[in-house]
Design a protein around this motif. Sequence first.
Motif, PDB file in Angstrom:
ATOM      1  N   PHE A 103       0.944  -1.356  -0.183  1.00 29.13           N
ATOM      2  CA  PHE A 103      -0.153   0.149   0.718  1.00 29.13           C
ATOM      3  C   PHE A 103       0.710   1.163  -0.257  1.00 29.13           C
ATOM      4  CE2 PHE A 103      -2.422  -3.336   1.887  1.00 29.13           C
ATOM      5  CZ  PHE A 103      -3.178  -3.373   1.604  1.00 29.13           C
ATOM      6  N   LEU A 104       2.113   1.131  -0.029  1.00 27.53           N
ATOM      7  CA  LEU A 104       3.039   2.066  -0.084  1.00 27.53           C
ATOM      8  C   LEU A 104       3.980   2.199  -1.661  1.00 27.53           C
ATOM      9  CD1 LEU A 104       4.487   1.538   3.363  1.00 27.53           C
ATOM     10  CD2 LEU A 104       3.046   2.813   2.680  1.00 27.53           C
ATOM     11  N   PHE A 105       4.095   3.976  -1.459  1.00 24.25           N
ATOM     12  CA  PHE A 105       4.940   3.959  -3.014  1.00 24.25           C
ATOM     13  C   PHE A 105       6.341   3.847  -2.892  1.00 24.25           C
ATOM     14  CE2 PHE A 105       6.410   6.986  -6.082  1.00 24.25           C
ATOM     15  CZ  PHE A 105       5.748   7.159  -7.152  1.00 24.25           C
ATOM     16  N   GLY A 106       7.597   2.901  -3.852  1.00 21.77           N
ATOM     17  CA  GLY A 106       8.638   2.853  -3.946  1.00 21.77           C
ATOM     18  C   GLY A 106       9.360   2.783  -3.045  1.00 21.77           C
ATOM     19  N   PRO A 107       9.833   3.529  -2.487  1.00 18.15           N
ATOM     20  CA  PRO A 107      11.212   2.934  -1.503  1.00 18.15           C
ATOM     21  C   PRO A 107      10.295   3.319  -0.589  1.00 18.15           C
ATOM     22  CG  PRO A 107      11.700   5.043  -2.409  1.00 18.15           C
ATOM     23  CD  PRO A 107      10.606   4.799  -3.618  1.00 18.15           C
ATOM     24  N   ASP A 108       9.347   3.312   0.099  1.00 22.81           N
ATOM     25  CA  ASP A 108       9.215   3.441   1.069  1.00 22.81           C
ATOM     26  C   ASP A 108       8.492   2.756   1.512  1.00 22.81           C
ATOM     27  OD1 ASP A 108       9.255   5.890   0.789  1.00 22.81           O
ATOM     28  OD2 ASP A 108       7.281   6.835   0.017  1.00 22.81           O
ATOM     29  N   ALA A 109       8.177   1.726   0.654  1.00 24.68           N
ATOM     30  CA  ALA A 109       7.567   0.193   1.374  1.00 24.68           C
ATOM     31  C   ALA A 109       9.184  -0.719   1.077  1.00 24.68           C
ATOM     32  CB  ALA A 109       6.834  -0.626  -0.531  1.00 24.68           C
ATOM     33  N   ASP A 110       9.463  -0.432   0.725  1.00 25.50           N
ATOM     34  CA  ASP A 110      10.863  -1.550   0.843  1.00 25.50           C
ATOM     35  C   ASP A 110      11.104  -1.201   2.523  1.00 25.50           C
ATOM     36  OD1 ASP A 110      10.977  -2.706  -1.363  1.00 25.50           O
ATOM     37  OD2 ASP A 110      12.277  -1.089  -2.163  1.00 25.50           O
ATOM     38  N   ARG A 111      11.170  -0.061   2.620  1.00 26.06           N
ATOM     39  CA  ARG A 111      11.998   0.688   4.478  1.00 26.06           C
ATOM     40  C   ARG A 111      10.784  -0.576   5.031  1.00 26.06           C
ATOM     41  NH1 ARG A 111      13.354   5.349   1.616  1.00 26.06           N
ATOM     42  NH2 ARG A 111      10.879   6.705   2.677  1.00 26.06           N
ATOM     43  N   ALA A 112       9.363   0.067   4.655  1.00 23.82           N
ATOM     44  CA  ALA A 112       8.289  -0.318   5.902  1.00 23.82           C
ATOM     45  C   ALA A 112       8.103  -2.131   6.521  1.00 23.82           C
ATOM     46  CB  ALA A 112       7.109  -0.140   5.694  1.00 23.82           C
ATOM     47  N   GLU A 113       8.541  -2.944   5.039  1.00 24.55           N
ATOM     48  CA  GLU A 113       9.085  -3.928   4.729  1.00 24.55           C
ATOM     49  C   GLU A 113      10.145  -4.668   6.221  1.00 24.55           C
ATOM     50  OE1 GLU A 113       7.329  -7.879   3.313  1.00 24.55           O
ATOM     51  OE2 GLU A 113       6.463  -6.156   3.256  1.00 24.55           O
ATOM     52  N   ALA A 114      11.194  -4.165   5.514  1.00 26.12           N
ATOM     53  CA  ALA A 114      12.187  -4.240   6.554  1.00 26.12           C
ATOM     54  C   ALA A 114      12.975  -4.510   7.754  1.00 26.12           C
ATOM     55  CB  ALA A 114      13.576  -3.663   5.895  1.00 26.12           C
ATOM     56  N   LYS A 115      11.624  -2.572   8.174  1.00 22.02           N
ATOM     57  CA  LYS A 115      11.481  -3.151   9.963  1.00 22.02           C
ATOM     58  C   LYS A 115      10.335  -4.050  10.304  1.00 22.02           C
ATOM     59  CE  LYS A 115      11.492   1.998  10.116  1.00 22.02           C
ATOM     60  NZ  LYS A 115      11.523   2.315   8.786  1.00 22.02           N
ATOM     61  N   LEU A 116       9.570  -4.738   9.754  1.00 21.89           N
ATOM     62  CA  LEU A 116       8.098  -5.579  10.315  1.00 21.89           C
ATOM     63  C   LEU A 116       9.191  -6.802  10.098  1.00 21.89           C
ATOM     64  CD1 LEU A 116       5.547  -4.296   8.080  1.00 21.89           C
ATOM     65  CD2 LEU A 116       6.333  -4.425  10.877  1.00 21.89           C
ATOM     66  N   ARG A 117      10.196  -6.850   9.579  1.00 22.68           N
ATOM     67  CA  ARG A 117      10.789  -8.653   8.985  1.00 22.68           C
ATOM     68  C   ARG A 117      12.033  -8.603   9.411  1.00 22.68           C
ATOM     69  NH1 ARG A 117      10.633 -12.441   5.782  1.00 22.68           N
ATOM     70  NH2 ARG A 117       9.810 -10.885   4.004  1.00 22.68           N
ATOM     71  N   SER A 118      12.593  -7.518  10.504  1.00 20.53           N
ATOM     72  CA  SER A 118      13.309  -7.594  11.593  1.00 20.53           C
ATOM     73  C   SER A 118      13.005  -7.622  12.423  1.00 20.53           C
ATOM     74  CB  SER A 118      14.406  -5.982  11.655  1.00 20.53           C
ATOM     75  OG  SER A 118      15.436  -6.195  12.766  1.00 20.53           O
ATOM     76  N   VAL A 119      11.158  -7.170  13.586  1.00 22.22           N
ATOM     77  CA  VAL A 119      10.782  -6.995  14.419  1.00 22.22           C
ATOM     78  C   VAL A 119      10.629  -8.797  14.943  1.00 22.22           C
ATOM     79  CG1 VAL A 119       8.624  -7.128  15.531  1.00 22.22           C
ATOM     80  CG2 VAL A 119      10.185  -5.028  14.393  1.00 22.22           C
ATOM     81  N   LEU A 120      10.142  -9.327  13.080  1.00 19.22           N
ATOM     82  CA  LEU A 120       9.888 -10.725  13.003  1.00 19.22           C
ATOM     83  C   LEU A 120      10.835 -12.134  13.554  1.00 19.22           C
ATOM     84  CD1 LEU A 120       7.637 -12.763  12.248  1.00 19.22           C
ATOM     85  CD2 LEU A 120       7.869 -12.879  10.201  1.00 19.22           C
ATOM     86  N   GLU A 121      11.972 -11.521  12.891  1.00 22.65           N
ATOM     87  CA  GLU A 121      13.213 -12.219  13.086  1.00 22.65           C
ATOM     88  C   GLU A 121      13.584 -12.713  14.281  1.00 22.65           C
ATOM     89  OE1 GLU A 121      15.492 -11.683   9.819  1.00 22.65           O
ATOM     90  OE2 GLU A 121      13.806 -12.515   8.539  1.00 22.65           O
ATOM     91  N   THR A 122      14.201 -10.598  15.025  1.00 21.61           N
ATOM     92  CA  THR A 122      15.316 -10.708  16.108  1.00 21.61           C
ATOM     93  C   THR A 122      14.000 -10.765  17.406  1.00 21.61           C
ATOM     94  OG1 THR A 122      15.252  -8.324  15.709  1.00 21.61           O
ATOM     95  CG2 THR A 122      16.514  -9.465  14.495  1.00 21.61           C
TER      96      THR A 122
END
Length: 815
Positions: free
Chosen positions: A180-199
Amino acid sequence: MHDTSPTSLSESPEDPFSVHRSASAVLDDRGHVVAWSDQASTLLGYEPDEVLGRPVREVLVADGDEAVIARATAECRHEGGWFGLLPVRNRAGRRVFVGFRARRVRRLDSTDEWLLIGSLAEDIAQWEIDRSVLDGLFRRSPVGVVVLGPDLRVLRVNRAIARFGGLPPKAYRGRRAGEFLFGPDADRAEAKLRSVLETGQPVIFAEQHARLLHDPHRELVISISAFRMQDPSGRVLGVTEIVEDVTERHRARRRLALLNEAGTRIGRTLDVATTARELAEAAVPELADAVSVDLLEPVPRGEEPAPDSMGPLRRMAARSIRPEATAVMYPEGHLFFFPERTAPTKCLAERRPVLLPVLEGNSGWFDAEPERAARALAMGVHSLMVVPLAARGVILGLVCLWRSKQPEPFEEDDLTLAVEFAARAAVCIDNARRYTQQHNAAEALQRSLLPGEVPAHPALETAHRYLPAQASTGVGGDWFDVIPLSGLRVALVVGDVVGHGMHASATMGRLRAAVRTLAHLDLAPDEVLARLDDLVDQLATEQRQAEDTTPQIMGATCVYAIYDPVSRHCAVARAGHPPPTLLGPDGRLCPLDVPAGLPLGLGGLPYETAELELAEGSLIALYSDGLLLAGDRDIDQGLTLLHDTLTGPARSLEHTCKAVEDVMLPDRPADDVTLLLGRTRVLAAEDVATWELPAEPTAAGRARALVTERLTEWGLEELAFTTELIVSELVTNAYRYAGGPVVLRLIRNGHLICEVSDSSSTSPHLRQARSTDEGGRGLFLVAQLSERWGTRYGRNSKTIWTEQPLSPEPADPGI
């Protein structure tokens, strides 16, 4: 039968209504009871045969509770499940509250049934609170909540997220948050969530810029907090993300930071142009993509514009994040009028800011300058603010702010910030304007008190540099002068009054006038400085007695030199001033030992004169300490650099001045700088005639014969008669009143100079003789026959001199 619905928030092992310790029942799609557990019998008292096959409303719903049950049933059917507290009638007819969780179950024959799990709530208040909190988070909370599974796909969102993203809640299920986000904003949001999930390390109030796919032109700032969900066994269930739109809060914080930064960046100097550039640099790119600062034409000169002035304006600063914008914007220094019916002319006319959130093709700018406007539109310019620069009730100019790269148009909050920016900058610009006005006045006064073009002199070739101090320091009290003296001699002077400002300039003017007066008395350098010292002390005493608020005279320094091109004699004295530098005709530095002396105004000790002979072509340099100390150098470093520059390749004096300026003054000096160069000349021997005459009655006749003979050799026979009269009178007076030998000298150079020297120190006086007097008319006759005349004194002699033009005017028949 099996469950295909998504996992609910209440489905955890800690749920108080778990199946293993709660009552359960099953209803068919018509609401009839088709299954009844033993726990249900224990909880409500009904045996299975009393409820199976009967409508649940008929058995369990008390009178008056039909509406509550109906609402819960409707919500359950709509959402596919439900949990909460409901009133139930037990077998004894009493009304009790039971906590229920309802879930749709799909049978193998594709029919639906409803599984009810319930239990008496041991703490009704806590159940209501828990239920209200969960209900509030997903239904009424203004803060967005997103629940994601282990694959980071959305399981559920609340209504705030639905409003935020512009889609209904069901549209988010099964999709990734970044979709639902535009361009690189989506990549940053996805990276934060994956870090929370994994760590398992939560993210707390992390702010990031974001643009939504459905509105990519609007840039938001969102605050994200996220934590990992786990069951008691440690199994990862997913991530819960809390999202808040903090765009306005971020903008308010940024505006405050911009204002604070503007307060430190704007107005650091008292220079109008620098202050205008500081304003433009502070506004780009934080507030606008391009900024221009234009001042009404009198302002940069330090003058106050007319109250109703509409121009012309001078472009003082232009900044843009895009280099190609310079092709559209007027360049710095350009003088122009804004076209009529444009936002800037409206701003100037109405004295108020103008906001154009969207530039339209039918605006005045497009009508007045269609080509320039079209080029600006092609570069993406879409929004404009124009703010007046006003201080103390006077409009000084205006600031134009444009947006082209930032997609959001300017809004009222931006205009408020721009007005505050402009108000702060306008006060600084007005302060700089006022200072410029005062500085220009002081500098004009100072320059008016200094010589403009130094006239050519047969004794010296001269060149000079005078550079006033930078505006923040204020004009100083430096001065220089080249003063013609009798006998083709010349005096060179450089002085420096302590302090800066109008008072230092005025004091400098008084001292320069005094030096010229003393020089024309033909005093020796040490005597000139001694009398200047008395004058400075007297001025300081008068100021102390007046008890005014003007700055006190703190003293001055001065160096004074006299050069005679006939004898090549040079006499120099100084009062606390740097010594002159002497460069021989062979390019070597010659030591010049001149006693320092105390600065003027301290008094008490005499000054000393150093005397030397200068070879023809010698270079003598006089300067103020501002030249040596520029660039944070000390005196020794400055002298070394000056000597190295002067001993460079041979060049004209003007080129030498330029070389010294380039090497020693790369920037505007903090103190006044004065440099005076003189290259010596020597008068040809054939242009000078000197005779020593004995003190006897025949001396006058002998002098007349010698003069007539020499003037004939020079081809100046037309001057013989008047020169004979002058020489006869002067030699006769020397014989009568002085005694001892008499020295007669003639000098030919532009003028015919006649000098008669004797050993007497008696001063001659010009007086009006009475008709009965037998004498007393000699000096009167000399004054009438010559263009100028005067007396100078040596250590044990005096000299009376006269000057006559080589091409005499017709004789006055009255003489």
